[in-house]
Design a protein around this motif. Structure first.
Motif, PDB file in Angstrom:
ATOM      1  N   HIS A   1       0.811  -1.219   0.000  1.00 56.44           N
ATOM      2  CA  HIS A   1       0.000   0.000   0.000  1.00 56.44           C
ATOM      3  C   HIS A   1       0.842   1.267   0.000  1.00 56.44           C
ATOM      4  O   HIS A   1       0.296   2.363   0.070  1.00 56.44           O
ATOM      5  CB  HIS A   1      -0.971   0.013   1.183  1.00 56.44           C
ATOM      6  CG  HIS A   1      -0.278  -0.113   2.507  1.00 56.44           C
ATOM      7  ND1 HIS A   1       0.222   0.954   3.194  1.00 56.44           N
ATOM      8  CD2 HIS A   1      -0.004  -1.207   3.242  1.00 56.44           C
ATOM      9  CE1 HIS A   1       0.786   0.528   4.309  1.00 56.44           C
ATOM     10  NE2 HIS A   1       0.662  -0.788   4.357  1.00 56.44           N
TER      11      HIS A   1
ATOM     12  N   ALA B   1      -2.053  -1.622  -3.970  1.00 55.43           N
ATOM     13  CA  ALA B   1      -2.956  -0.487  -4.146  1.00 55.43           C
ATOM     14  C   ALA B   1      -2.442   0.333  -5.315  1.00 55.43           C
ATOM     15  O   ALA B   1      -1.229   0.394  -5.570  1.00 55.43           O
ATOM     16  CB  ALA B   1      -2.988   0.363  -2.876  1.00 55.43           C
ATOM     17  N   GLU B   2      -3.345   0.951  -6.048  1.00 60.66           N
ATOM     18  CA  GLU B   2      -2.954   1.708  -7.237  1.00 60.66           C
ATOM     19  C   GLU B   2      -1.911   2.780  -6.953  1.00 60.66           C
ATOM     20  O   GLU B   2      -1.116   3.120  -7.809  1.00 60.66           O
ATOM     21  CB  GLU B   2      -4.185   2.321  -7.900  1.00 60.66           C
ATOM     22  CG  GLU B   2      -5.058   1.275  -8.569  1.00 60.66           C
ATOM     23  CD  GLU B   2      -6.372   1.825  -9.105  1.00 60.66           C
ATOM     24  OE1 GLU B   2      -6.822   2.903  -8.647  1.00 60.66           O
ATOM     25  OE2 GLU B   2      -6.955   1.155  -9.975  1.00 60.66           O
TER      26      GLU B   2
ATOM     27  N   ARG C   1      -1.853  -8.083  -9.253  1.00 68.90           N
ATOM     28  CA  ARG C   1      -2.854  -7.090  -9.655  1.00 68.90           C
ATOM     29  C   ARG C   1      -2.691  -5.807  -8.863  1.00 68.90           C
ATOM     30  O   ARG C   1      -2.178  -5.824  -7.746  1.00 68.90           O
ATOM     31  CB  ARG C   1      -4.269  -7.636  -9.517  1.00 68.90           C
ATOM     32  CG  ARG C   1      -4.676  -8.101  -8.137  1.00 68.90           C
ATOM     33  CD  ARG C   1      -6.041  -8.786  -8.095  1.00 68.90           C
ATOM     34  NE  ARG C   1      -6.132  -9.918  -8.975  1.00 68.90           N
ATOM     35  CZ  ARG C   1      -5.953 -11.192  -8.617  1.00 68.90           C
ATOM     36  NH1 ARG C   1      -5.706 -11.479  -7.375  1.00 68.90           N
ATOM     37  NH2 ARG C   1      -6.045 -12.159  -9.487  1.00 68.90           N
ATOM     38  N   ALA C   2      -3.149  -4.731  -9.481  1.00 65.33           N
ATOM     39  CA  ALA C   2      -3.209  -3.418  -8.832  1.00 65.33           C
ATOM     40  C   ALA C   2      -4.685  -3.054  -8.715  1.00 65.33           C
ATOM     41  O   ALA C   2      -5.435  -3.194  -9.681  1.00 65.33           O
ATOM     42  CB  ALA C   2      -2.470  -2.372  -9.655  1.00 65.33           C
ATOM     43  N   VAL C   3      -5.079  -2.638  -7.521  1.00 63.37           N
ATOM     44  CA  VAL C   3      -6.483  -2.348  -7.255  1.00 63.37           C
ATOM     45  C   VAL C   3      -6.598  -0.986  -6.578  1.00 63.37           C
ATOM     46  O   VAL C   3      -5.632  -0.494  -5.990  1.00 63.37           O
ATOM     47  CB  VAL C   3      -7.120  -3.436  -6.362  1.00 63.37           C
ATOM     48  CG1 VAL C   3      -7.080  -4.802  -7.048  1.00 63.37           C
ATOM     49  CG2 VAL C   3      -6.457  -3.508  -5.003  1.00 63.37           C
ATOM     50  N   PRO C   4      -7.770  -0.364  -6.628  1.00 57.17           N
ATOM     51  CA  PRO C   4      -7.950   0.880  -5.878  1.00 57.17           C
ATOM     52  C   PRO C   4      -7.637   0.639  -4.399  1.00 57.17           C
ATOM     53  O   PRO C   4      -7.901  -0.452  -3.866  1.00 57.17           O
ATOM     54  CB  PRO C   4      -9.435   1.216  -6.084  1.00 57.17           C
ATOM     55  CG  PRO C   4      -9.806   0.531  -7.369  1.00 57.17           C
ATOM     56  CD  PRO C   4      -8.980  -0.731  -7.397  1.00 57.17           C
TER      57      PRO C   4
ATOM     58  N   ASP D   1       4.907   2.629 -11.028  1.00 53.35           N
ATOM     59  CA  ASP D   1       3.622   2.593 -10.336  1.00 53.35           C
ATOM     60  C   ASP D   1       3.075   1.164 -10.308  1.00 53.35           C
ATOM     61  O   ASP D   1       3.619   0.245 -10.930  1.00 53.35           O
ATOM     62  CB  ASP D   1       2.628   3.569 -10.955  1.00 53.35           C
ATOM     63  CG  ASP D   1       2.306   3.277 -12.423  1.00 53.35           C
ATOM     64  OD1 ASP D   1       2.451   2.121 -12.874  1.00 53.35           O
ATOM     65  OD2 ASP D   1       1.893   4.223 -13.118  1.00 53.35           O
ATOM     66  N   ALA D   2       1.991   0.989  -9.580  1.00 48.11           N
ATOM     67  CA  ALA D   2       1.415  -0.345  -9.378  1.00 48.11           C
ATOM     68  C   ALA D   2       0.921  -0.959 -10.681  1.00 48.11           C
ATOM     69  O   ALA D   2       1.080  -2.165 -10.896  1.00 48.11           O
ATOM     70  CB  ALA D   2       0.283  -0.270  -8.352  1.00 48.11           C
ATOM     71  N   ALA D   3       0.330  -0.153 -11.554  1.00 49.58           N
ATOM     72  CA  ALA D   3      -0.151  -0.690 -12.830  1.00 49.58           C
ATOM     73  C   ALA D   3       1.014  -1.221 -13.662  1.00 49.58           C
ATOM     74  O   ALA D   3       0.914  -2.291 -14.279  1.00 49.58           O
ATOM     75  CB  ALA D   3      -0.918   0.385 -13.599  1.00 49.58           C
TER      76      ALA D   3
END
Length: 195
Positions: free
Chosen positions: A42, A62-63, A117-120, A105-107
């Motif tokens: 996170h 987290a994104e 995976r990257a999620v909100p 970044d996470a993406a």
């Protein structure tokens, strides 16, 4: 990552070697315990933090999370963090992280294969729980056997990898959970795993 102030305060080679040896043992341990380990990211996972993410079996971010091998920015090539990272992302991507020190970044981390995976951010706990629940619903014996075989074969040549995997499949098929799983599938009912 590591505490740079602490590392700088101990210029003794034995202390430094001890630090990196202990860190390496911990990273390897993540692959040898029978349970899958899920990284929940996170914030920033830099240097040894990125290494930790790379050595976990699965990772959800987290994104807003960032990842990198930023040691080079302080004159330190992230040689030990590279061990795990290069086993997750293509070599040229790993080298880019190592020589530029830039954070991704996470993406991008998901696209490169560093995380699953990257999620909100507000869905991070839910996404980790979904992944964990999917694993817990499976045979613990099959997961443990499969995880051990996965890490043994992944470093082998092709013929040896098939030998390792074939032996694992043989052992798996002789496990009572395999019999239960097959019977449940054929009987169109949920399996009743041993715990």
């Amino acid at each position: 990552g590591h505490d740079l102030k602490e590392m700088r305060a101990h210029i003794d080679p034995a202390w430094q070697r001890g630090l990196f040896d202990a860190c390496g043992r911990m990273m390897v341990k993540l692959t040898t315990i029978p349970q899958p380990v899920i990284a929940r990211v996170h914030g920033a996972a830099a240097a040894a933090g990125c290494q930790l993410v790379s050595m976990c079996d699965l990772a959800v971010a987290a994104e807003g999370a960032k990842f990198g091998l930023s040691g080079i920015n302080a004159g330190i090539f992230c040689s030990t963090p590279a061990v795990g990272v290069v086993r997750n992302v293509p070599r040229k991507r790993a080298m880019e992280l190592l020589v530029t020190g830039k954070l991704i970044d996470a993406a991008t981390a998901a696209d490169w294969g560093l995380v699953n995976r990257a999620v909100p951010a507000d869905r991070l706990d839910e996404a980790v729980a979904e992944l964990a629940s999917a694993i817990v619903a499976k045979s613990a014996a099959a997961v443990a056997l499969g995880k051990a075989a996965f890490y043994r074969q992944v470093e082998c040549g092709l013929a040896e990898a098939y030998a390792v995997a074939g032996e694992a499949m043989t052992c798996n098929m002789l496990d009572p959970d395999a019999a239960e799983g097959i019977d449940a599938f054929l009987g169109k009912r949920p399996p009743n795993w041993r715990r």
